[in-house]
Motif scaffolding. Structure first.
Motif, PDB file in Angstrom:
ATOM      1  N   ARG A 209     -20.370  -4.231   0.756  1.00 27.90           N
ATOM      2  CA  ARG A 209     -21.238  -3.196   0.183  1.00 27.90           C
ATOM      3  C   ARG A 209     -21.302  -1.937   1.057  1.00 27.90           C
ATOM      4  N   ARG A 210     -20.744  -2.014   2.241  1.00 29.68           N
ATOM      5  CA  ARG A 210     -20.761  -0.864   3.130  1.00 29.68           C
ATOM      6  C   ARG A 210     -19.530   0.031   2.959  1.00 29.68           C
ATOM      7  N   PHE A 211     -18.602  -0.400   2.121  1.00 33.40           N
ATOM      8  CA  PHE A 211     -17.355   0.332   1.943  1.00 33.40           C
ATOM      9  C   PHE A 211     -17.243   0.907   0.542  1.00 33.40           C
ATOM     10  N   ASP A 212     -16.725   2.122   0.482  1.00 34.49           N
ATOM     11  CA  ASP A 212     -16.478   2.766  -0.803  1.00 34.49           C
ATOM     12  C   ASP A 212     -15.176   2.286  -1.421  1.00 34.49           C
ATOM     13  N   VAL A 213     -14.206   1.934  -0.582  1.00 31.74           N
ATOM     14  CA  VAL A 213     -12.862   1.556  -1.027  1.00 31.74           C
ATOM     15  C   VAL A 213     -12.364   0.421  -0.143  1.00 31.74           C
ATOM     16  N   ALA A 214     -11.705  -0.564  -0.745  1.00 32.27           N
ATOM     17  CA  ALA A 214     -11.040  -1.617   0.023  1.00 32.27           C
ATOM     18  C   ALA A 214      -9.656  -1.830  -0.567  1.00 32.27           C
ATOM     19  N   VAL A 215      -8.637  -1.688   0.272  1.00 33.12           N
ATOM     20  CA  VAL A 215      -7.245  -1.843  -0.149  1.00 33.12           C
ATOM     21  C   VAL A 215      -6.653  -3.022   0.609  1.00 33.12           C
ATOM     22  N   PHE A 216      -6.261  -4.051  -0.131  1.00 30.00           N
ATOM     23  CA  PHE A 216      -5.664  -5.240   0.470  1.00 30.00           C
ATOM     24  C   PHE A 216      -4.182  -5.300   0.116  1.00 30.00           C
ATOM     25  N   SER A 217      -3.377  -5.630   1.110  1.00 30.10           N
ATOM     26  CA  SER A 217      -1.932  -5.687   0.882  1.00 30.10           C
ATOM     27  C   SER A 217      -1.565  -6.643  -0.236  1.00 30.10           C
ATOM     28  N   CYS A 218      -2.281  -7.769  -0.332  1.00 33.59           N
ATOM     29  CA  CYS A 218      -1.962  -8.773  -1.341  1.00 33.59           C
ATOM     30  C   CYS A 218      -2.226  -8.274  -2.754  1.00 33.59           C
ATOM     31  N   GLU A 219      -3.075  -7.257  -2.885  1.00 37.37           N
ATOM     32  CA  GLU A 219      -3.409  -6.737  -4.213  1.00 37.37           C
ATOM     33  C   GLU A 219      -2.517  -5.576  -4.624  1.00 37.37           C
ATOM     34  N   VAL A 220      -2.055  -4.792  -3.658  1.00 38.71           N
ATOM     35  CA  VAL A 220      -1.226  -3.621  -4.007  1.00 38.71           C
ATOM     36  C   VAL A 220       0.258  -3.869  -3.772  1.00 38.71           C
ATOM     37  N   GLY A 221       0.603  -5.016  -3.186  1.00 40.20           N
ATOM     38  CA  GLY A 221       2.006  -5.332  -2.956  1.00 40.20           C
ATOM     39  C   GLY A 221       2.663  -4.484  -1.889  1.00 40.20           C
ATOM     40  N   LEU A 222       1.862  -3.938  -0.992  1.00 36.45           N
ATOM     41  CA  LEU A 222       2.341  -3.103   0.110  1.00 36.45           C
ATOM     42  C   LEU A 222       1.581  -3.493   1.361  1.00 36.45           C
ATOM     43  N   ALA A 223       2.212  -3.329   2.513  1.00 35.37           N
ATOM     44  CA  ALA A 223       1.540  -3.661   3.760  1.00 35.37           C
ATOM     45  C   ALA A 223       1.747  -2.549   4.778  1.00 35.37           C
ATOM     46  N   LYS A 224       0.773  -2.380   5.658  1.00 36.73           N
ATOM     47  CA  LYS A 224       0.941  -1.457   6.775  1.00 36.73           C
ATOM     48  C   LYS A 224       2.153  -1.894   7.604  1.00 36.73           C
ATOM     49  N   PRO A 225       2.958  -0.954   8.072  1.00 26.28           N
ATOM     50  CA  PRO A 225       2.729   0.497   8.139  1.00 26.28           C
ATOM     51  C   PRO A 225       3.377   1.306   7.014  1.00 26.28           C
ATOM     52  N   ASP A 226       3.598   0.737   5.855  1.00 28.03           N
ATOM     53  CA  ASP A 226       4.156   1.489   4.730  1.00 28.03           C
ATOM     54  C   ASP A 226       3.261   2.696   4.444  1.00 28.03           C
ATOM     55  N   PRO A 227       3.790   3.904   4.463  1.00 27.41           N
ATOM     56  CA  PRO A 227       2.956   5.087   4.228  1.00 27.41           C
ATOM     57  C   PRO A 227       2.178   5.026   2.918  1.00 27.41           C
ATOM     58  N   ALA A 228       2.726   4.348   1.926  1.00 31.56           N
ATOM     59  CA  ALA A 228       2.091   4.340   0.613  1.00 31.56           C
ATOM     60  C   ALA A 228       0.721   3.686   0.632  1.00 31.56           C
ATOM     61  N   ILE A 229       0.519   2.686   1.488  1.00 30.97           N
ATOM     62  CA  ILE A 229      -0.774   1.999   1.459  1.00 30.97           C
ATOM     63  C   ILE A 229      -1.888   2.889   2.024  1.00 30.97           C
ATOM     64  N   TYR A 230      -1.541   3.747   2.994  1.00 34.55           N
ATOM     65  CA  TYR A 230      -2.523   4.698   3.516  1.00 34.55           C
ATOM     66  C   TYR A 230      -2.846   5.756   2.454  1.00 34.55           C
TER      67      TYR A 230
END
Length: 234
Positions: free
Chosen positions: A133-154
């Motif tokens: 509840r303290r975050f406006d956005v949460a991006v998880f690699s397992c949900e977007v199919g991308l992982a850091k350090p891929d520029p797209a996830i940032y």
């Protein structure tokens, strides 16, 4: 608007619990009839697939099968729940001090986002955690199919915040090359060593206590400095 802050999760906001994860995987092996050490090794060897492709049950079935096992659906379900319980424990163990820092940042007008290289059980546990509840956005690699350090996830995180990457401050311990990835898309990078000194070669700004972050974010000299992808201050 105050600068948006994008956080890593493990070893940044919560302890990574690496040893406990190996212990739990070893216990899962007993449930599905595999050798504990072999399943732990298989988990380590397939970390990238688990971050971006497989859910908990897929992981258990695939890896047990590779080790010569044929677990039943009930065994797979039991093993998966054991893994999910760990994710709930790890996220639930976030310290009050960390939550207080996040609350202070929000009170100061900073939009907050999370980018985590995480497997599906962490994403499933997230909404019920004290952090969510303290975050406006949460991006998880397992949900977007991308992982850091891929520029797209940032860029996904920045887009969901409604800002450009260069407007954001990224805070992380440095695992998986995440600091260089953030710098490469123009983010201001701050390295935390509170839980783990993961990337000591990083030449940019580092701090040892998350409680120092609000002060750092109010320092125009800190925010005006940039880090190159190799960690040098620019």
């Amino acid at each position: 608007m105050s600068r948006p802050v994008i956080f890593d999760l493990f070893h940044t906001l919560v302890h990574g619990a690496d040893d406990e994860r190996d212990r739990v995987v070893g216990e899962m092996a007993l449930v599905v009839g595999a050798a504990p050490a072999a399943l732990v090794a298989a988990y380590h060897a397939t970390w990238r697939d688990r971050l971006v492709r497989w859910d908990v049950e897929e992981t258990v079935r695939i890896l047990a099968g590779r080790l010569g096992g044929t677990p039943t659906d009930e065994q797979v379900e039991r093993a998966g729940e054991h893994r999910r319980a760990l994710a709930r424990r790890v996220l639930g163990a976030v310290s009050t001090a960390t939550l207080d820092v996040l609350d202070a940042l929000r009170d100061g007008g900073h939009p907050l986002a999370l980018i985590s290289n995480a497997t599906s059980e962490t994403a499933e546990a997230w909404p019920q955690s004290p952090l969510a509840r303290r975050f406006d956005v949460a991006v998880f690699s397992c949900e977007v199919g991308l992982a850091k350090p891929d520029p797209a996830i940032y860029r996904i995180a920045a887009e969901r915040l409604g800002v450009a990457p260069a407007e954001c401050v990224f805070v992380g311990d440095g695992a998986d090359g995440e600091l260089a990835g953030a710098a490469a898309v123009g983010m201001t990078v701050l390295r935390t060593t509170e839980h783990n000194d993961t990337d000591p070669s990083w030449g940019g700004r580092a701090f040892a206590n998350l409680g120092d972050l609000p002060t750092l974010l109010s320092d125009s000299a800190v925010l005006s400095s940039t880090s190159t992808p190799d960690g040098r201050l620019g």
